[in-house]
Write an enzyme that holds these catalytic residues in place. Structure first.
Site, PDB file in Angstrom:
ATOM      1  N   LYS A 206      26.287  21.632  41.508  1.00  0.00           N
ATOM      2  CA  LYS A 206      26.611  22.771  40.779  1.00  0.00           C
ATOM      3  C   LYS A 206      27.424  24.231  41.784  1.00  0.00           C
ATOM      4  CE  LYS A 206      24.921  25.357  37.005  1.00  0.00           C
ATOM      5  NZ  LYS A 206      23.468  25.179  36.285  1.00  0.00           N
ATOM      6  N   LYS A 260      29.199  19.855  38.281  1.00  0.00           N
ATOM      7  CA  LYS A 260      29.138  20.412  37.305  1.00  0.00           C
ATOM      8  C   LYS A 260      29.818  21.923  38.068  1.00  0.00           C
ATOM      9  CE  LYS A 260      26.211  23.625  34.838  1.00  0.00           C
ATOM     10  NZ  LYS A 260      24.967  24.211  34.157  1.00  0.00           N
TER      11      LYS A 260
HETATM   12  C1  PBG Z   1      22.328  27.669  34.673  1.00  0.00           C
HETATM   13  C2  PBG Z   1      22.908  27.065  33.896  1.00  0.00           C
HETATM   14  C3  PBG Z   1      24.479  27.026  33.294  1.00  0.00           C
HETATM   15  C4  PBG Z   1      24.939  26.273  32.713  1.00  0.00           C
HETATM   16  C5  PBG Z   1      23.911  25.688  32.167  1.00  0.00           C
HETATM   17  N1  PBG Z   1      22.346  26.140  33.026  1.00  0.00           N
HETATM   18  C6  PBG Z   1      25.355  27.998  34.489  1.00  0.00           C
HETATM   19  C7  PBG Z   1      24.865  29.439  34.229  1.00  0.00           C
HETATM   20  O1  PBG Z   1      24.767  30.244  33.120  1.00  0.00           O
HETATM   21  O2  PBG Z   1      25.289  30.199  35.544  1.00  0.00           O
HETATM   22  C8  PBG Z   1      26.691  26.325  32.566  1.00  0.00           C
HETATM   23  C9  PBG Z   1      26.994  25.129  30.648  1.00  0.00           C
HETATM   24  C10 PBG Z   1      28.071  25.331  30.476  1.00  0.00           C
HETATM   25  O3  PBG Z   1      29.063  26.463  30.958  1.00  0.00           O
HETATM   26  O4  PBG Z   1      28.147  24.766  29.660  1.00  0.00           O
HETATM   27  N2  PBG Z   1      21.369  26.571  34.882  1.00  0.00           N
END
Ligand code: PBG
Length: 338
Positions: A206, A260
């Site tokens: 991530k 991601k």
């Molecule tokens: C954090 C989380 C994120 C996303 C899903 N869970 C990143 C964040 O806010 O830093 C992003 C998903 C998206 O952008 O569609 N646990």
């Protein structure tokens, strides 16, 4: 035969790449990859209440749903053949605190939704995200102490949250927090609590990305987040480090791996699939979705075709499936085409 034709045969050695492309039937015959409904995971945003379908400004066509509406959405998704959903809660601000303690409430929004969906639509897979960001007053994925997101205490909390999610009926737990050691610790806790069959989809790689902006509006962390997440997410410059991080998750017992964001990181998808052979998924995140939607709304690109092309690109890059906000629309388009 013209001089040019003779010359082309000479330089190509009579190899004409266009032969296989010349008709629809040849193109279909030689096609290497295909996108099907079986490749899709549909993310759903949850809000408390009933009868709520609340639009998200920065994500046209995506809504925050109360649990009853999420159950209806799950039914529709299952009827179209979408294999799995992933849920993300937008909880009341009054329930958010420094340590994200509401994540440890067995009846919180995410667990209530899992129970309701599993009861009404048992055939759909439920993937629950485990991270503290929807529950903290500062929007970070972990517990904040003296300006630091503390690793081990956070792992302790998300491990308890993961067991509660499994108790509620989650089929796959997806830790998205990037704390060290969490896959191994959660695996042991699930097993110790009778959840040997609950899988772990690790958000192994991530990245500290700017593509998450619209998501933060969706779950209400945008205005809360202080600073950034660079101390725990991976630097977008680093591919080898991402592979090392994923290797640890594989050793610790991850069943599936997630990359991601998605499209800017296709090289990582490919490298992960090659390196581990485990199922690899890409999360086409909010910013990726929003860019396609915005350009489509302007009439500058053909939204549906661009969306399908991006999803096919994930397949070509070795992904087994894609978590995408386009899932429902794409499932409908695929059903129409068949
Ligand atoms: C954090 C989380 C994120 C996303 C899903 N869970 C990143 C964040 O806010 O830093 C992003 C998903 C998206 O952008 O569609 N646990």
């Amino acid at each position: 035969m013209s001089d040019t034709s003779r010359l082309i045969d000479e330089v190509t050695g009579h190899r004409r790449m266009r032969r296989n492309r010349r008709a629809d039937w040849t193109r279909r015959l030689v096609r290497e990859n295909a996108l099907t409904v079986d490749d899709l995971i549909w993310p759903l945003f949850l809000v408390p209440g009933t009868g709520i379908v609340d639009p998200i400004d920065a994500m046209p066509g995506v809504f925050r749903l109360s649990v009853d509406k999420a159950v209806e959405a799950a039914r529709e998704a299952a009827d179209l053949g979408i294999p799995a959903l992933a849920t993300f809660p937008n909880i009341d601000m009054s329930l958010r605190d420094e340590t994200g303690s509401h994540a440890l409430d067995a009846n919180n929004l995410i667990n209530a939704a899992t129970r309701a969906i599993k009861k009404a639509v048992p055939e759909i897979g439920m993937i629950t995200d485990v991270a503290l960001d929807p529950f903290t007053s500062h929007g970070h994925d972990g517990i904040l102490r003296d300006g630091i997101i503390v690793n081990d205490e956070t792992v302790e909390a998300i491990t308890r949250a993961a067991v509660l999610q499994a108790d509620a009926g989650a089929d796959i737990i997806a830790p998205s927090d990037m704390m060290d050691g969490r896959i191994g610790v959660i695996r042991r806790a699930l097993d110790a609590n009778g959840h040997q069959d609950v899988g772990l989809m690790s958000y192994a790689t991530k990245f500290a990305s700017a593509f998450y902006g619209p998501y933060r509006e969706a779950i209400g962390t945008g205005g809360l987040l202080k600073g950034d997440k660079k101390a725990y997410y991976i630097d977008p410059a680093n591919g080898t480090e991402a592979l090392r991080d994923a290797a640890l998750d594989v050793e610790e017992g991850a069943d599936m791996l997630m990359v991601k964001p998605g499209l800017p990181y296709l090289d990582i998808c490919w490298r992960m699939k090659e390196a581990f052979g485990l199922p690899v998924f890409a999360y086409q995140v909010s910013g990726e979705y929003t860019m396609i939607k915005a350009a489509g709304a302007k009439g500058w690109i053909d939204e549906e075709r661009v969306a399908l092309e991006t999803l096919l690109a994930f397949k070509r890059a070795g992904c087994d499936g894609i978590m995408t906000y386009f899932a429902l629309d794409v499932a409908k388009a695929l059903a129409r085409a068949s």
